[in-house]
Design an enzyme around this catalytic site. Structure first.
Site, short mmCIF file in Angstrom:
data_model
loop_
_atom_site.label_atom_id
_atom_site.label_comp_id
_atom_site.label_asym_id
_atom_site.label_seq_id
_atom_site.Cartn_x
_atom_site.Cartn_y
_atom_site.Cartn_z
CG ASP A 159 36.62 48.68 44.89
OD1 ASP A 159 37.26 48.54 46.43
OD2 ASP A 159 37.25 47.67 44.04
CB SER B 109 43.40 45.42 41.77
OG SER B 109 43.61 46.61 42.88
CG HIS C 119 39.29 45.52 45.12
ND1 HIS C 119 38.74 46.58 44.01
CD2 HIS C 119 39.93 45.07 45.01
CE1 HIS C 119 40.29 46.47 43.11
NE2 HIS C 119 41.10 45.40 44.13
#
EC number: 3.1.2.12
Lengths: 283, 283
Positions: free
Chosen positions: B227, B149, B261
């Site tokens: 995600d 991320s 995620h």
């Protein structure tokens, strides 16, 4: 027995989920984790139950053990309940980290104010099994049990007190002889009453092996040699080994040099345990 | 540059440790995790750096990724720093979960009150590498970088801005085009100043690939198809893929059906990434 899906994460090809439900036996809302390997879409799978240690909820094992990889590899469902009733606000249930919430000790309490709700033994060995059989694509009656520390004690007594219910049992750093260690004595005193007037030996693996009378059961025990709770004599694996020798119950005690009591230790060997159980479950 | 050992756990045969040290570049005490496979007792090993995402400290990756198993298997050290300076009490550094503490964004800030301390780019690419080379039995200059991320963005810009410094780079669900998404714009505005008067493109992987001029570098990108931050257009992997096509920078984008995620997603594929880097590090 309606289940509510709390969370769902894809993991290693299967799904790690958490459900909540209203427990009849515990009289409160309970959560459990369940890992469902991808194979479950095509066929019924066996189940391994995991019982966690003091202070844990269902989250610790799910997040830290890395068990999902092996559950997918060996095609077994893993179910892990919480460690006690929650949210009942019984006087004193949050005063101690090693008694009350997070510390149900997998017994059926006989003492006030615990006996109405603190019945984790019946919850794990009856209600939870029924819920899993009813709601998931599992092979009914084909199940094993394992656990860590307080949950290792729990796994051992669940298997020893229910001959034939579980195909195999294993434990990481279990509290092997709770009647003789501080954690166990505190919990038994509170949930079961004074040793003099209660049957502590009915809830103590080291005592239970002496009277075990059922199908062959090998106790598969794992113990970190650098575990501070081993050194503090909370775990007492040698007492269990001695009792097994006398009772002629087979036991394997794997001592792991340098390992402690943490999930770093558990995750290093959880694959071996799942493989071990898988051998019994997929015969 | 004295290191203080904060914790040490045996894990998969090696040791998972956490150290703290006084960072010159950041002007504060910083912690990092380091996994040392058992092979390090006999020989120098290569290093993979892991950069974590928003809100993380050094703990998340250590406890949840399951990377230790693969680091031991492939014989690589894994180092994971914290995600920002800590404990400075700069006005506003705790007001947002996506800016300030836990959200350093791996840039070198140019704006007040951040520019003195919020220099995670220089910390990761210079000071941390020097600390690891000086204090551990690693092969100097043989290193790769990966992240998740915000940390995936960090890994990409660290590699793209330092041609040849890392043998390989990979990322899980990276923020690929921070100038064009809400998280990135907020961070860049705060640390770097308004887009009109600052060089945001110097810190944006999608812009940096267009001017990359160094040894062959393949971007190995992983992305969960379920995600929610992908759907919310915080990650924008297609912008990076398009830029790579134009710039003729090779990129592999692995889309993972059903994955989100979380660390459940990361742990499912971290083994593939470590294997990927290991191929470059052990040539």
């Amino acid at each position: 027995m309606a289940l509510v899906e709390i969370s769902k994460y894809k993991s290693f090809g299967g799904f790690q989920k958490v459900f909540s439900h209203k427990s009849k036996i515990l009289g409160c809302e309970m959560k459990f984790g369940i890992y469902l390997p991808s194979q479950i879409e095509d066929k019924k799978l066996p189940v391994i139950y995991w019982l966690s240690g003091l202070t844990c909820s269902e989250a610790n094992f799910i997040e830290k053990s890395g068990a999902q990889r092996y559950a997918q590899e060996y095609g077994v469902v893993i179910v892990n309940p919480d460690t006690s009733p929650r949210g009942l606000n019984i006087s004193g249930d949050k005063d101690n980290w090693d008694f009350g919430e997070g510390a149900g000790f997998y017994v059926d309490a006989t003492e006030e104010p615990w006996k109405k709700n603190y019945n984790m033994f019946s919850y794990v060995t009856k209600e939870l099994i029924e819920i899993i059989s009813t709601n998931f694509n599992v092979i009914e009656g084909t199940q094993s049990i394992m656990g860590h520390s307080m949950g290792g004690h729990g796994a051992l007594i669940c298997a020893l007190k229910n001959p034939g219910l579980y195909q195999s049992v294993s434990a990481f750093a279990p509290i092997c002889n709770p009647s003789k260690c501080a954690w166990g004595r505190k919990a038994f005193e509170g949930y079961l009453g004074p040793q003099e007037t209660s049957n502590w030996s009915d809830w103590d693996a080291t005592e239970l092996v002496k009277v075990y009378n059922g199908p062959p059961l090998c106790l598969f025990i794992d113990q970190g040699a650098a575990d501070k709770f081993l050194q503090e004599e909370q775990l007492l694996p040698n007492n269990l080994v001695e009792a097994c020798k006398i009772a002629k119950v087979p036991i394997i005690l794997n001592k792991r040099e340098g390992y402690d009591h943490s999930y770093f230790y558990i995750s290093s060997f959880i694959g071996e345990h799942i493989k071990h159980h898988s051998g019994y479950l997929q015969k």
